[in-house]
Design an enzyme around this catalytic site. Structure first.
Site, PDB file in Angstrom:
ATOM      1  N   GLU A  60       0.810  -1.218   0.000  1.00  0.00           N
ATOM      2  CA  GLU A  60       0.000   0.000   0.000  1.00  0.00           C
ATOM      3  C   GLU A  60       0.843   1.268   0.000  1.00  0.00           C
ATOM      4  O   GLU A  60       0.530   2.226  -0.727  1.00  0.00           O
ATOM      5  CB  GLU A  60      -0.965   0.007   1.189  1.00  0.00           C
ATOM      6  CG  GLU A  60      -2.151  -0.950   1.054  1.00  0.00           C
ATOM      7  CD  GLU A  60      -1.814  -2.365   1.493  1.00  0.00           C
ATOM      8  OE1 GLU A  60      -0.651  -2.625   1.859  1.00  0.00           O
ATOM      9  OE2 GLU A  60      -2.727  -3.216   1.464  1.00  0.00           O
ATOM     10  N   HIS A 129      -9.304  -4.583  11.194  1.00  0.00           N
ATOM     11  CA  HIS A 129      -9.972  -4.453   9.892  1.00  0.00           C
ATOM     12  C   HIS A 129     -11.234  -3.590   9.953  1.00  0.00           C
ATOM     13  O   HIS A 129     -12.048  -3.636   9.042  1.00  0.00           O
ATOM     14  CB  HIS A 129     -10.364  -5.833   9.364  1.00  0.00           C
ATOM     15  CG  HIS A 129      -9.228  -6.608   8.762  1.00  0.00           C
ATOM     16  ND1 HIS A 129      -8.045  -6.822   9.422  1.00  0.00           N
ATOM     17  CD2 HIS A 129      -9.092  -7.214   7.558  1.00  0.00           C
ATOM     18  CE1 HIS A 129      -7.243  -7.539   8.653  1.00  0.00           C
ATOM     19  NE2 HIS A 129      -7.849  -7.784   7.515  1.00  0.00           N
TER      20      HIS A 129
HETATM   21  C1  LIG Z   1      -1.736  -4.242   4.702  1.00  0.00           C
HETATM   22  C2  LIG Z   1      -2.743  -5.214   4.255  1.00  0.00           C
HETATM   23  N1  LIG Z   1      -3.127  -5.201   2.966  1.00  0.00           N
HETATM   24  C3  LIG Z   1      -4.040  -6.087   2.518  1.00  0.00           C
HETATM   25  C4  LIG Z   1      -4.589  -7.007   3.346  1.00  0.00           C
HETATM   26  C5  LIG Z   1      -5.637  -7.977   2.830  1.00  0.00           C
HETATM   27  N2  LIG Z   1      -5.051  -9.298   2.706  1.00  0.00           N
HETATM   28  C6  LIG Z   1      -5.125 -10.164   3.712  1.00  0.00           C
HETATM   29  S1  LIG Z   1      -4.321 -11.558   3.392  1.00  0.00           S
HETATM   30  C7  LIG Z   1      -3.873 -11.046   1.861  1.00  0.00           C
HETATM   31  C8  LIG Z   1      -3.069 -11.950   0.996  1.00  0.00           C
HETATM   32  C9  LIG Z   1      -1.794 -12.339   1.637  1.00  0.00           C
HETATM   33  O1  LIG Z   1      -1.186 -13.376   0.934  1.00  0.00           O
HETATM   34  P1  LIG Z   1       0.114 -14.094   1.456  1.00  0.00           P
HETATM   35  O2  LIG Z   1       1.042 -13.117   2.071  1.00  0.00           O
HETATM   36  O3  LIG Z   1       0.645 -14.907   0.352  1.00  0.00           O
HETATM   37  O4  LIG Z   1      -0.385 -15.033   2.634  1.00  0.00           O
HETATM   38  P2  LIG Z   1      -1.416 -16.249   2.561  1.00  0.00           P
HETATM   39  O5  LIG Z   1      -2.778 -15.657   2.703  1.00  0.00           O
HETATM   40  O6  LIG Z   1      -1.222 -16.956   1.290  1.00  0.00           O
HETATM   41  O7  LIG Z   1      -1.114 -17.085   3.751  1.00  0.00           O
HETATM   42  C10 LIG Z   1      -4.364  -9.767   1.621  1.00  0.00           C
HETATM   43  C11 LIG Z   1      -4.192  -9.021   0.376  1.00  0.00           C
HETATM   44  C12 LIG Z   1      -4.187  -6.967   4.703  1.00  0.00           C
HETATM   45  N3  LIG Z   1      -4.716  -7.800   5.609  1.00  0.00           N
HETATM   46  N4  LIG Z   1      -3.254  -6.085   5.117  1.00  0.00           N
END
Ligand SMILES: Cc1ncc(C[n+]2csc(CCOP(=O)(O)OP(=O)(O)O)c2C)c(N)n1
Ligand SMILES: [Mg+2]
Lengths: 325, 377
Positions: A60, A129
């Site tokens: 972000e 959130h």
């Molecule tokens: C700063 C922030 N941006 C966006 C999100 C929304 N979000 C939560 S999990 C996620 C994907 C994360 O993927 P990854 O790091 O590969 O972990 P996984 O879910 O595969 O374990 C997103 C975009 C968030 N929680 N925090």
């Protein structure tokens, strides 16, 4: 007039503005191939292609800052934050950069960026959130903040935001995305900084914004039906600029004011609204100004408790009766 | 079935060689005789199996509870990734700590949080591990060196680095494991944490649980990655390695090396552990568009970490079919009981909403340093 959802209204605003101005681009996490985490941008990649609808990494601070920079050169980025809660990792870009550059350059530069996404509690997702940062962001001169409560306002405000030459932050609400309402097909905007009287009444003014408007309208119905009270509901729509005149005109008519918002009370939007009313219409008031906000704690996860934490029609009715006593 | 792990040439890690076993995940583990594994007793090995089975059954029960409408909000499942939490955490000692993101149930059960309080938390009950205040993404158990459960992607990386700093500052021989996803490596906070860890010689191990996707975005679409995500460690002068997360022996072996490095040299490590999630990003993700069913099926059938461990131990004569059945039965029973416990538990009280905000408010009468209104109406 066509009846469409809040979600569709926002999408329509982006579509129309993208057609109108080739400088408008959309960026955010999952906005393109996945069609949006909340499906707000559904179909836009297909229609406008990958040059204008762009998926970002989970960065972000990076992509919002990039949008601010691009806006200085005349691109009109419409950036989606999956939640406004994630704006906190990009705070420097959103506040320091977007909000100050015009001033610090002595007016040489402006940042026509739009950042939009949901900013609400009430969905059982816990403290990280569920932030509602409109008051905190509106505290910074240089930034504009709007909070649409209906599909009509969502479309009109977003279109105005995209055409605006300053940073405009649009706070949506996941709970409202499926709400439906009349939205014209013809081109229109809702000017930023104009409040809307959503219900006309004579005994009490309720000032609200975002989903608190919907809550207040429900409360107004109960007050009318069960207590014979005529309530006027003023929807701020825009937090900064703020339509002081519409608030004051209503208070001059009803002589009683209740302020409702989903923020926590300390330095909430309504702290400013209360100050304006008492300083400019003190003699008009027949009772102290009432206030309903979320219970002052980080957002609780437990759903039944979160429903208590956020203003409900019942709490608004109770507070209204106190102001009317 | 696409094998994304092998689509790009992987550069050789500085400290260790590329895991050959990645290419042959179903074969006997090349790491069975590794020093970290040589001392494992039969009972230890069965216990590791039991831990993974418990996580799997707990989460499968969560799905049912979610579908019954008793869990709301987000529910991120760990199914398919069990060997990562169980393998890495099984080599830790009493001064070693951990912190993770929102996909946190597996780590929680592995460090000994009980199923009842974990399940109750998901249902927002007062008996939950955070009294119904945190939810699925925000589990905590400081008494078990488990510092959460964090909802903001990457936000835990500086915290874990700080825990490592505190351990060093206090002169304790310990380290902190910081888990994150393949998408999280693109958060600025992660890079700032990397630099601090390397610059200040902190005993921290960054573990990238690379399940191939961040929500609906494949790793290739989210990340500039010449070779691997862990390789970014080189830019900070940190050691790094790639790990086959479907092989419990290998996860243990390579984690043990990083832990030793942290304990003995106060040096950080980045481990990229290849793994896979079987369900959508969260229960809210219909999981229909961004990967094909064949890929999921391939992982489930050929690389399931629990099945592979089971096979390994059956071959070694450590497990028997009867033992496998009884372990799974017991785990399922435990999960069902946890669901019953959660069902029967009360919700938090309205008064509790404004408790646990400030230490000071909750400890009135003790030595306190501030005055004035602190909770507003
Ligand atoms: C700063 C922030 N941006 C966006 C999100 C929304 N979000 C939560 S999990 C996620 C994907 C994360 O993927 P990854 O790091 O590969 O972990 P996984 O879910 O595969 O374990 C997103 C975009 C968030 N929680 N925090
Ligand atoms: Mg991932």
């Amino acid at each position: 007039m066509p009846i469409i959802s809040y979600r569709e209204a926002i999408r329509a605003a982006m579509r129309e503005e993208m057609k109108r101005d080739e400088n408008v681009v959309i960026m955010g996490e999952e906005v393109a191939q996945f069609n949006g985490a909340y499906k707000v941008t559904e179909g836009l990649l297909k229609e406008f292609g990958p040059k204008r609808v762009i998926d970002t990494p989970i960065s972000e601070a990076g992509f919002i800052g990039l949008g601010v920079g691009a806006s200085m050169l005349g691109i009109r980025p419409v950036m989606e934050l999956m939640f406004w809660s994630f704006s906190y990792v990009a705070f420097d870009q959103i506040v320091n950069n977007a909000g100050n550059i015009r001033y610090m350059s002595g007016g040489l530069i402006n940042c026509p960026i739009v950042i939009r996404g949901p900013a609400n509690g009430g969905t059982n997702v816990g403290a990280t959130h569920s932030h509602t940062p409109e008051a905190m962001l509106a505290a910074h001169p240089g930034i504009k903040v709007v909070c649409p409560a209906t599909p009509y306002d969502a479309k009109g405000l977003l279109k105005a935001a995209i055409r605006d030459n300053d940073p405009v932050y649009v706070m949506e609400n996941t709970i409202l995305y499926n709400d439906k309402g009349e939205v014209p097909d013809e081109d229109y905007i809702v000017p930023i900084g104009v409040a809307d009287v959503k219900r006309v009444g004579t005994d009490l003014t309720i000032v609200a914004h975002g989903r608190a408007v919907i809550t207040s309208l429900k409360a107004a119905e109960i007050l009318e039906a069960e207590h014979g009270v005529s309530v006027e509901v003023v929807d701020l729509r825009s937090i900064r600029p703020l339509d002081e005149e519409t608030i004051l005109a209503s208070v001059r008519k009803t002589h009683r004011a209740l302020l409702v918002e989903e923020n926590k009370p300390f330095c909430g939007v309504d702290a400013q609204v209360a100050y304006i009313i008492q300083s400019k219409a003190f003699d008009e008031l027949d009772a102290p100004i009432g206030r309903v906000s979320s219970i002052d704690a980080p957002q609780i996860y437990s759903k039944p408790l979160e429903d208590v934490q956020i203003p409900s029609p019942a709490r608004v009715v109770e507070a209204a009766l106190k102001v009317l006593a | 079935m696409s094998n994304r792990h092998l689509t790009t040439a992987v550069a050789k890690p500085t400290a260790l060689t590329h895991p050959e076993s990645l290419k042959n995940p179903a074969g006997p583990s090349a790491f069975a005789k590794d020093p970290a594994n040589a001392a494992l007793t039969k009972a230890d090995k069965v216990k590791l199996y039991t831990q993974m089975a418990r996580i799997r059954h707990f989460e499968q029960r969560c799905i049912r509870t979610y579908q019954q409408g008793k869990i709301g909000g987000f529910l991120h499942l760990y199914v398919g990734q069990e060997a990562v939490a169980v393998g890495t955490l099984s080599v830790l000692g009493k001064n070693d700590h951990l912190i993770t993101g929102y996909r946190d149930h597996g780590h929680a059960l592995m460090v000994g949080m009980d199923m009842n309080s974990c399940m109750a938390e998901l249902q927002g009950k007062a008996t939950g591990c955070s009294k119904g205040k945190g939810g699925s993404m925000h589990y905590f158990a400081p008494d078990k060196n488990y510092w959460g459960g964090h909802g903001i992607v990457g936000g835990q990386a500086p915290l874990g680095t700080g825990i490592a700093y505190a351990l060093k500052q206090k002169g304790l021989k310990g380290c902190c494991l910081v888990y994150m996803g393949d998408g999280a490596v693109n958060q600025g906070a992660v890079h700032e944490a990397y630099n601090l860890a390397a610059l200040w010689d902190l005993p921290v191990i960054f573990i990238i649980e690379n399940n191939g996707y961040s929500m609906g975005t494949s790793q290739e679409r989210s990340t500039a990655h010449p070779g691997s995500l862990a390789k970014r460690a080189e830019g900070y002068g940190m050691d790094w390695d790639l790990v086959n997360g479907h092989d419990l022996y290998e996860v243990r072996a390579k984690t043990a090396i990083a832990v030793k490095r942290a304990h003995e040299k106060n040096r950080p490590t980045v481990l990229e552990i290849f793994t896979y999630r079987y369900f959508g990003h969260s229960m809210a993700d219909p999981d229909k568009t961004y990967r094909d069913k064949e890929e999921i099926k391939g992982y489930r059938e050929e690389k399931d970490p629990i099945k592979l461990w089971e096979k390994e131990l059956l071959n070694e004569g450590v497990l028997t079919d009867a033992l496998v059945a009884s372990i799974n039965e017991a785990a399922m029973e435990e999960a069902n009981k946890a669901a019953d416990f959660a069902d029967a538990s009360p919700y938090p009280t309205v008064e509790s909403i404004t408790q646990d905000i400030y230490w000071e408010e909750d400890n009135r009468g003790k030595d306190t340093t501030s005055r004035g209104t602190i909770i507003f109406e």
